[in-house]
Design an enzyme around this catalytic site. Sequence first.
Site, PDB file in Angstrom:
ATOM      1  N   HIS A   1       1.166  -1.215  -0.102  1.00 26.56           N
ATOM      2  CA  HIS A   1      -0.270  -0.336  -0.043  1.00 26.56           C
ATOM      3  C   HIS A   1       1.196   1.526  -0.033  1.00 26.56           C
ATOM      4  CE1 HIS A   1       0.967   0.700   4.303  1.00 26.56           C
ATOM      5  NE2 HIS A   1       0.814  -1.198   4.781  1.00 26.56           N
TER       6      HIS A   1
HETATM    7  P1  TYD Z   1      -1.954  -3.030   6.927  1.00 30.68           P
HETATM    8  O1  TYD Z   1      -1.614  -1.501   7.046  1.00 30.68           O
HETATM    9  O2  TYD Z   1      -2.625  -2.875   5.979  1.00 30.68           O
HETATM   10  O3  TYD Z   1      -0.241  -3.668   7.623  1.00 30.68           O
HETATM   11  P2  TYD Z   1       1.444  -3.762   7.315  1.00 30.68           P
HETATM   12  O4  TYD Z   1       1.693  -2.695   5.856  1.00 30.68           O
HETATM   13  O5  TYD Z   1       2.051  -4.155   7.641  1.00 30.68           O
HETATM   14  O6  TYD Z   1       0.633  -5.573   5.931  1.00 30.68           O
HETATM   15  O7  TYD Z   1      -2.677  -3.131   8.580  1.00 30.68           O
HETATM   16  C1  TYD Z   1      -3.100  -4.302   8.472  1.00 30.68           C
HETATM   17  C2  TYD Z   1      -4.321  -3.970   9.815  1.00 30.68           C
HETATM   18  O8  TYD Z   1      -4.064  -4.036  11.197  1.00 30.68           O
HETATM   19  C3  TYD Z   1      -5.756  -3.074   8.730  1.00 30.68           C
HETATM   20  O9  TYD Z   1      -6.830  -3.821   9.636  1.00 30.68           O
HETATM   21  C4  TYD Z   1      -5.227  -1.571   9.712  1.00 30.68           C
HETATM   22  C5  TYD Z   1      -4.796  -3.053  11.212  1.00 30.68           C
HETATM   23  N1  TYD Z   1      -4.091  -1.607  11.704  1.00 30.68           N
HETATM   24  C6  TYD Z   1      -4.286  -0.634  13.211  1.00 30.68           C
HETATM   25  O10 TYD Z   1      -5.172  -0.378  13.488  1.00 30.68           O
HETATM   26  N2  TYD Z   1      -3.648   0.524  13.324  1.00 30.68           N
HETATM   27  C7  TYD Z   1      -1.763   0.723  13.099  1.00 30.68           C
HETATM   28  O11 TYD Z   1      -1.754   1.364  13.232  1.00 30.68           O
HETATM   29  C8  TYD Z   1      -1.905  -0.242  11.652  1.00 30.68           C
HETATM   30  C9  TYD Z   1      -0.160  -0.054  10.894  1.00 30.68           C
HETATM   31  C10 TYD Z   1      -2.595  -1.513  11.125  1.00 30.68           C
END
Ligand code: TYD
Length: 136
Positions: free
Chosen positions: A52
């Site tokens: 992302h």
């Molecule tokens: P995501 O940012 O997509 O993770 P990565 O980039 O590590 O693959 O986040 C994964 C899940 O966690 C998503 O459902 C959102 C949640 N999340 C939070 O609730 N708070 C946060 O600070 C972060 C980074 C993610």
Amino acid sequence: MNIQNCKLVELPKITDPRGNLSFIETGSHINFDIKRVYYLFDVPEGSVRGGHAHKQLQQLIIAISGSFDITLDDGFSKKRVTLNNPSQGLYVCPMIWREIDSFSSDAICIVMASLKYDEEDYYRDYDTFISHVKKD
Ligand code: TYD
């Protein structure tokens, strides 16, 4: 914003026979106030995180333990960075598509973030991200 704005930051390292110490200060090592800290741990072998981009969020990413690779993509060029040193951070500016892979089994990826979690700040679809980057 482009990947040239994403830089490795050398953090202070106070070496000591009792164990080393590093620290991060706003204004010295990062130019944003830290509003949130999150971390990835127990990452299974072969897992890919990220996938992302963020509209506003600035981050400093640190391999506090172990190692992993980060691919940065501004829509025009890409660069791959290995993080494996707890006294180094990777600054990632807004509007960079990132993927994190090749996690070692002991990897912990800690992220200092400039904003609280906000799903509205994400581009989760690569084609949408690219269309915004190319139109700016
Ligand atoms: P995501 O940012 O997509 O993770 P990565 O980039 O590590 O693959 O986040 C994964 C899940 O966690 C998503 O459902 C959102 C949640 N999340 C939070 O609730 N708070 C946060 O600070 C972060 C980074 C993610």
